[in-house]
Design an enzyme around this catalytic site. Structure first.
Site, mmCIF file in Angstrom:
data_model
loop_
_atom_site.group_PDB
_atom_site.id
_atom_site.type_symbol
_atom_site.label_atom_id
_atom_site.label_comp_id
_atom_site.label_asym_id
_atom_site.label_seq_id
_atom_site.Cartn_x
_atom_site.Cartn_y
_atom_site.Cartn_z
ATOM 1 N N TYR A 95 -2.179 4.108 5.742
ATOM 2 C CA TYR A 95 -2.293 2.807 6.410
ATOM 3 C C TYR A 95 -3.320 2.869 7.553
ATOM 4 O O TYR A 95 -4.177 1.991 7.690
ATOM 5 C CB TYR A 95 -0.920 2.352 6.929
ATOM 6 C CG TYR A 95 -1.027 1.132 7.806
ATOM 7 C CD1 TYR A 95 -1.332 -0.112 7.262
ATOM 8 C CD2 TYR A 95 -0.864 1.224 9.187
ATOM 9 C CE1 TYR A 95 -1.469 -1.229 8.072
ATOM 10 C CE2 TYR A 95 -0.997 0.108 10.002
ATOM 11 C CZ TYR A 95 -1.301 -1.114 9.442
ATOM 12 O OH TYR A 95 -1.452 -2.221 10.236
ATOM 13 N N TYR A 132 -2.794 -14.393 11.414
ATOM 14 C CA TYR A 132 -1.811 -14.110 12.465
ATOM 15 C C TYR A 132 -0.978 -15.368 12.749
ATOM 16 O O TYR A 132 -0.687 -16.121 11.817
ATOM 17 C CB TYR A 132 -2.499 -13.583 13.740
ATOM 18 C CG TYR A 132 -3.294 -12.321 13.515
ATOM 19 C CD1 TYR A 132 -2.654 -11.106 13.235
ATOM 20 C CD2 TYR A 132 -4.686 -12.312 13.591
ATOM 21 C CE1 TYR A 132 -3.387 -9.936 13.032
ATOM 22 C CE2 TYR A 132 -5.418 -11.142 13.396
ATOM 23 C CZ TYR A 132 -4.756 -9.968 13.117
ATOM 24 O OH TYR A 132 -5.471 -8.823 12.921
HETATM 25 N N1 GLU Z 1 -4.623 -1.142 12.963
HETATM 26 C C1 GLU Z 1 -3.962 -2.226 13.518
HETATM 27 C C2 GLU Z 1 -2.486 -1.994 13.659
HETATM 28 O O1 GLU Z 1 -1.890 -1.454 12.770
HETATM 29 C C3 GLU Z 1 -4.206 -3.471 12.729
HETATM 30 C C4 GLU Z 1 -4.692 -4.427 13.669
HETATM 31 C C5 GLU Z 1 -5.110 -5.740 13.069
HETATM 32 O O2 GLU Z 1 -6.247 -5.902 12.637
HETATM 33 O O3 GLU Z 1 -4.243 -6.639 13.052
HETATM 34 O O4 GLU Z 1 -1.915 -2.345 14.672
#
Ligand code: GLU
Length: 343
Positions: free
Chosen positions: A205, A257
């Site tokens: 991930y 989001y």
């Molecule tokens: N690598 C980020 C995390 O896992 C993802 C951030 C994103 O682009 O929302 O928090």
């Protein structure tokens, strides 16, 4: 290494000088370049190094025309945008029913990194929040972490038409600061929603978030989805046609989001954004948009990226529920005005 393709590219880029659609994009770029709202992500030091002035807009059509303005070859980490595409790979690897049993498709009003699962099923709400993305990464097949990562990178190559590297510093930072993601993962392990190879999956991930892409890649990825899973420039199939609708549906409901509802209302194009400043947006059957501009708004979406998509959607009638006549006719604007610089 001049070949016919290079010569065609040269001819195309020369013809692009008079391309009306490219000129339109240039005006759009100029209009929003001066917008200085938002802040570059700084939860890890590597992201804070991004130049807030970087700004690229790329549009790729389903018939293989590519239009680009600004910083379209500047690479950045894909971050959460990877989630939509890895979801597609998980669907191919495990089938819809099994994937649905592990990850829901319901939007959540919670933060993307909330430590929360559906009370009734213990599933993460959807593949676009971190819990769902980690559960999705867990479903990717392969003997070990190396093979699973290679399968992901191969998949991205089919979407973009070029090979991808991982930013090792970003990966190392994500890994060393990723305790919240680790907590989410172990909560899911507690409920039996993920397998025992959880540390390997967490690394996977963190690596998928650290893949380097540019605005053109994001446009090609979106255009590939818009084209039923086939990259319109290379002809390579990146995603089984059966799963394209699944992927773009969760992009529409959960991709931006906690702005996803507003986005569906105002823009309507299935899209996914990431904290690196990228947005990929799909107009099914028509085109894909890739935008890169690092300053983010309070919801975590690229400020300039949101503006550009809003304007493209309203000018060209790209909202899927738009019933009136578009202000500008897309077919007329893009007809014969390709801007393919490097295919
Ligand atoms: N690598 C980020 C995390 O896992 C993802 C951030 C994103 O682009 O929302 O928090």
């Amino acid at each position: 290494m001049a070949n016919t393709g290079d010569l065609k590219s040269l001819a195309d880029s020369i013809s692009s000088v008079t391309s009306p659609f490219r000129n339109y994009l240039s005006d759009l770029h100029e209009k929003y370049q001066s917008l200085t709202e938002g802040a570059v992500a700084d939860y890890i030091p590597e992201l804070a190094l991004a130049d807030p002035n970087w700004f690229g807009i790329c549009v790729a059509t389903v018939d293989g025309q590519v239009f680009e303005v600004g910083n379209c070859t500047q690479t950045f980490t894909i971050q959460s945008i990877s989630k939509a595409f890895v979801y597609g790979l998980a669907l191919e690897d495990r089938g819809r029913d099994y994937v649905n049993s592990k990850v829901g498709v319901e939007p959540t009003g919670e933060a993307f990194n909330a430590i929360v699962l559906d009370e009734g099923t213990n599933r993460p709400y959807n593949p676009m929040v971190n819990a769902g993305a980690i559960a999705t990464a867990d479903l990717i097949s392969g003997q070990d972490g190396t093979e699973r990562l290679k399968r992901m990178l191969d998949m991205f190559q089919r979407y973009t038409g070029r090979g991808h590297d991982i930013s090792v510093p970003v990966f190392m930072s994500e890994k060393s600061t990723g305790n919240r993601n680790r907590a989410i993962a172990y909560l899911m392990l507690n409920f039996g929603m993920v397998g025992e190879k959880l540390e390997e999956t967490l690394d996977l991930y963190f690596q998928q978030c650290s893949i380097l892409v540019n605005a053109r890649d994001l446009a090609m990825m979106a255009a590939t989805l818009a084209n039923g899973g086939v990259n319109p420039c290379t002809g390579d199939r990146a995603l089984d046609e059966r799963y394209v609708q699944d992927v773009i549906s969760v992009m529409l409901t959960c991709g931006m989001y906690d702005y996803s509802g507003e986005w569906a209302y105002r823009v309507g194009m299935p899209a996914k954004s990431g904290v690196g400043g990228g947005i990929t947006a799909v107009s099914p059957g028509k085109l894909g948009i890739g935008i890169f501009s690092p300053p983010l708004d309070a919801k975590g979406n690229s400020v300039r990226g949101v503006k550009v998509c809003e304007e493209l959607s309203s000018e060209f009638g790209l909202h899927p529920f738009s019933v009136g006549k578009a202000k500008r006719d897309l077919a007329e604007w893009i007809a014969g005005s390709a801007d393919i610089d490097s295919w």
